[in-house]
Design a protein around this motif. Structure first.
Motif, short mmCIF file in Angstrom:
data_model
loop_
_atom_site.label_atom_id
_atom_site.label_comp_id
_atom_site.label_asym_id
_atom_site.label_seq_id
_atom_site.Cartn_x
_atom_site.Cartn_y
_atom_site.Cartn_z
N TRP A 13 0.85 -1.18 0.00
CA TRP A 13 0.00 0.00 0.00
C TRP A 13 0.88 1.23 0.00
O TRP A 13 2.07 1.15 0.30
CB TRP A 13 -0.97 0.01 1.18
N GLN A 14 0.29 2.35 -0.37
CA GLN A 14 1.03 3.60 -0.39
C GLN A 14 1.03 4.22 1.01
O GLN A 14 -0.03 4.35 1.62
CB GLN A 14 0.41 4.58 -1.40
N SER A 15 2.20 4.59 1.50
CA SER A 15 2.33 5.17 2.82
C SER A 15 3.34 6.30 2.77
O SER A 15 4.53 6.06 2.52
CB SER A 15 2.78 4.11 3.82
N HIS A 16 2.87 7.52 2.96
CA HIS A 16 3.75 8.69 3.00
C HIS A 16 4.65 8.78 1.78
O HIS A 16 5.86 9.01 1.89
CB HIS A 16 4.58 8.71 4.29
N GLY A 17 4.06 8.55 0.61
CA GLY A 17 4.80 8.72 -0.64
C GLY A 17 5.65 7.54 -1.07
O GLY A 17 6.30 7.59 -2.09
N SER A 18 5.68 6.47 -0.28
CA SER A 18 6.43 5.29 -0.69
C SER A 18 5.53 4.07 -0.57
O SER A 18 4.42 4.15 -0.06
CB SER A 18 7.68 5.12 0.17
N THR A 19 6.01 2.94 -1.02
CA THR A 19 5.22 1.71 -0.98
C THR A 19 5.61 0.90 0.25
O THR A 19 6.79 0.59 0.45
CB THR A 19 5.45 0.87 -2.25
N ALA A 20 4.61 0.57 1.06
CA ALA A 20 4.84 -0.25 2.25
C ALA A 20 4.37 -1.68 1.95
O ALA A 20 3.51 -1.90 1.09
CB ALA A 20 4.06 0.32 3.43
N GLU A 21 4.96 -2.64 2.65
CA GLU A 21 4.59 -4.04 2.49
C GLU A 21 4.22 -4.61 3.84
O GLU A 21 4.76 -4.21 4.87
CB GLU A 21 5.75 -4.84 1.91
N GLY A 22 3.31 -5.57 3.82
CA GLY A 22 2.92 -6.20 5.07
C GLY A 22 2.06 -7.42 4.83
O GLY A 22 1.91 -7.88 3.70
N THR A 23 1.48 -7.91 5.92
CA THR A 23 0.70 -9.13 5.90
C THR A 23 -0.68 -8.86 6.49
O THR A 23 -0.79 -8.23 7.54
CB THR A 23 1.39 -10.23 6.73
N VAL A 24 -1.72 -9.35 5.82
CA VAL A 24 -3.08 -9.21 6.33
C VAL A 24 -3.20 -10.04 7.61
O VAL A 24 -2.87 -11.22 7.63
CB VAL A 24 -4.11 -9.68 5.28
N GLN A 25 -3.68 -9.39 8.67
CA GLN A 25 -3.89 -10.07 9.95
C GLN A 25 -5.34 -10.55 10.08
O GLN A 25 -5.58 -11.63 10.58
CB GLN A 25 -3.56 -9.13 11.12
N LYS A 26 -6.28 -9.69 9.64
CA LYS A 26 -7.69 -10.11 9.68
C LYS A 26 -8.55 -9.14 8.88
O LYS A 26 -8.16 -8.01 8.60
CB LYS A 26 -8.21 -10.23 11.10
N LYS A 27 -9.72 -9.65 8.51
CA LYS A 27 -10.74 -8.86 7.83
C LYS A 27 -11.68 -8.31 8.90
O LYS A 27 -12.12 -9.05 9.79
CB LYS A 27 -11.51 -9.76 6.86
N ILE A 28 -11.96 -7.03 8.84
CA ILE A 28 -12.84 -6.38 9.81
C ILE A 28 -14.17 -6.10 9.12
O ILE A 28 -14.21 -5.44 8.08
CB ILE A 28 -12.22 -5.07 10.33
N THR A 29 -15.26 -6.60 9.71
CA THR A 29 -16.56 -6.46 9.08
C THR A 29 -17.60 -5.78 9.97
O THR A 29 -18.79 -5.81 9.68
CB THR A 29 -17.11 -7.83 8.64
N SER A 30 -17.14 -5.17 11.07
CA SER A 30 -18.05 -4.40 11.92
C SER A 30 -17.24 -3.27 12.57
O SER A 30 -16.02 -3.31 12.60
CB SER A 30 -18.68 -5.29 12.99
N ASP A 31 -17.95 -2.27 13.07
CA ASP A 31 -17.28 -1.15 13.72
C ASP A 31 -16.50 -1.67 14.93
O ASP A 31 -17.03 -2.44 15.73
CB ASP A 31 -18.29 -0.10 14.18
N THR A 32 -15.24 -1.26 15.04
CA THR A 32 -14.39 -1.76 16.12
C THR A 32 -13.24 -0.79 16.36
O THR A 32 -13.04 0.17 15.62
CB THR A 32 -13.86 -3.17 15.77
N GLU A 33 -12.46 -1.06 17.39
CA GLU A 33 -11.23 -0.31 17.64
C GLU A 33 -10.07 -1.17 17.16
O GLU A 33 -9.96 -2.34 17.53
CB GLU A 33 -11.06 -0.05 19.15
N ALA A 34 -9.23 -0.60 16.29
CA ALA A 34 -8.07 -1.34 15.79
C ALA A 34 -7.00 -0.36 15.38
O ALA A 34 -7.30 0.74 14.90
CB ALA A 34 -8.46 -2.23 14.61
N ALA A 35 -5.75 -0.72 15.58
CA ALA A 35 -4.60 0.09 15.20
C ALA A 35 -4.71 1.51 15.78
O ALA A 35 -4.32 2.48 15.15
CB ALA A 35 -4.46 0.14 13.68
N GLY A 36 -5.27 1.59 16.99
CA GLY A 36 -5.33 2.87 17.70
C GLY A 36 -6.41 3.83 17.24
O GLY A 36 -6.36 5.01 17.55
#
Length: 72
Positions: A13-36
């Motif tokens: 994904w694009q992050s601050h003008g560069s390409t970031a890489e990572g791993t999907v941890q989970k699919k979120i399908t309802s309102d929740t608190e995540a990543a702060g």
């Protein structure tokens, strides 16, 4: 149709003008608190919790912001 991802998928994904890489941890399908932050998601408009390979931090992205890495 927007691409669907599953746990363990390698994505970029694009992050601050560069390409970031990572791993999907989970699919979120309802309102929740995540990543702060509060995540607004539903079955029709899911979001994905991803962990950055570089920083180890979690982030939440809409599927259209993510690209599946080739070969994963």
């Amino acid at each position: 149709m927007t691409e669907q991802f599953k746990k363990g998928d390698k994505v970029t994904w694009q992050s601050h003008g560069s390409t970031a890489e990572g791993t999907v941890q989970k699919k979120i399908t309802s309102d929740t608190e995540a990543a702060g932050r509060t995540v607004r998601a539903s079955q029709d408009e899911p979001q994905y919790l991803v962990r950055s390979d570089k920083s180890g931090n979690d982030a939440v992205h809409k599927p259209e912001a993510l690209t599946k890495k080739s070969g994963s």
